[in-house]
Design an enzyme around this catalytic site. Structure first.
Site, short mmCIF file in Angstrom:
data_model
loop_
_atom_site.label_atom_id
_atom_site.label_comp_id
_atom_site.label_asym_id
_atom_site.label_seq_id
_atom_site.Cartn_x
_atom_site.Cartn_y
_atom_site.Cartn_z
N GLY A 166 4.80 62.57 53.06
CA GLY A 166 4.13 61.33 53.47
C GLY A 166 3.77 60.42 52.31
N HIS A 185 -1.05 60.40 42.82
CA HIS A 185 -2.44 60.12 43.19
C HIS A 185 -3.01 61.27 44.01
CE1 HIS A 185 0.24 58.24 46.16
NE2 HIS A 185 -0.66 58.53 47.08
N HIS A 215 -5.80 62.05 46.85
CA HIS A 215 -6.70 61.50 47.86
C HIS A 215 -7.95 62.37 47.89
CE1 HIS A 215 -3.62 59.00 50.12
NE2 HIS A 215 -2.81 59.88 49.54
N ASP A 257 -9.43 53.66 48.83
CA ASP A 257 -8.16 53.40 49.52
C ASP A 257 -8.33 52.17 50.41
OD1 ASP A 257 -5.56 55.46 50.41
OD2 ASP A 257 -6.00 53.67 51.61
P1 DGP Z 1 0.40 58.07 49.92
O1 DGP Z 1 0.87 57.96 51.33
O2 DGP Z 1 -0.09 59.45 49.57
O3 DGP Z 1 1.44 57.53 48.94
O4 DGP Z 1 -0.87 57.14 49.83
C1 DGP Z 1 -0.86 55.84 49.35
C2 DGP Z 1 -2.22 55.27 49.65
O5 DGP Z 1 -2.39 54.10 48.87
C3 DGP Z 1 -2.42 54.85 51.10
O6 DGP Z 1 -3.47 55.65 51.65
C4 DGP Z 1 -2.82 53.40 51.05
C5 DGP Z 1 -3.16 53.19 49.59
N1 DGP Z 1 -2.82 51.88 49.08
C6 DGP Z 1 -1.60 51.28 49.12
N2 DGP Z 1 -1.66 50.07 48.55
C7 DGP Z 1 -2.94 49.90 48.11
C8 DGP Z 1 -3.61 48.85 47.44
O7 DGP Z 1 -3.06 47.81 47.09
N3 DGP Z 1 -4.93 49.05 47.17
C9 DGP Z 1 -5.59 50.19 47.52
N4 DGP Z 1 -6.89 50.27 47.21
N5 DGP Z 1 -4.98 51.20 48.17
C10 DGP Z 1 -3.67 51.06 48.46
#
Ligand code: DGP
Length: 112
Positions: free
Chosen positions: A91, A98, A100, A28
């Site tokens: 959230g 996805h 986490h 992340d």
């Molecule tokens: P959610 O809130 O569950 O939709 O989590 C989305 C997650 O995605 C958040 O923790 C940040 C991550 N994220 C967003 N954009 C990017 C990106 O471009 N690259 C990576 N590695 N993570 C990202």
């Protein structure tokens, strides 16, 4: 198209820790724990609320791989948390399903 599709297609970089035919795992960009990995299906499913019976083997695959990724990251001994945020109250920010995988510190309950 979401940013996660661009990561799958290698249009934007990510720190990838696992990949197979069905899924991709990468760190992340905004980690909430010492280890914070996102595990996504390559198939575009907007959220957990969008899965159907056709996705049952894919969903099982994702859970198996979440446990394998956690093990490969050394999280198994102390434990870890697997989270799926769903919709606005959940959230969810990126509308590509996805999981986490969070670890490396003790988690609190209830979640914020
Ligand atoms: P959610 O809130 O569950 O939709 O989590 C989305 C997650 O995605 C958040 O923790 C940040 C991550 N994220 C967003 N954009 C990017 C990106 O471009 N690259 C990576 N590695 N993570 C990202």
């Amino acid at each position: 198209m979401t940013v996660f599709r661009k990561i799958i297609d290698r249009e934007i970089p990510a720190d990838i820790v696992y990949e197979d035919e069905y899924c991709l795992a990468f760190r992340d960009v905004n980690p909430q724990a010492p280890t914070h990995i996102l595990l996504i299906p390559k198939q575009e499913i907007s959220s957990l609320a969008g899965i159907t019976g056709d996705d049952h083997s894919l969903m099982g695959h994702l859970l198996l791989k979440a446990a394998e990724v956690a093990r490969s990251q050394g999280l198994e001994e102390n434990g870890y948390r697997v989270v799926i945020n769903v919709g606005s109250d959940g959230g969810q920010e990126v509308y590509h399903l996805h999981l986490h995988v969070l670890g490396g510190r003790a988690m609190t309950w209830p979640p914020g």
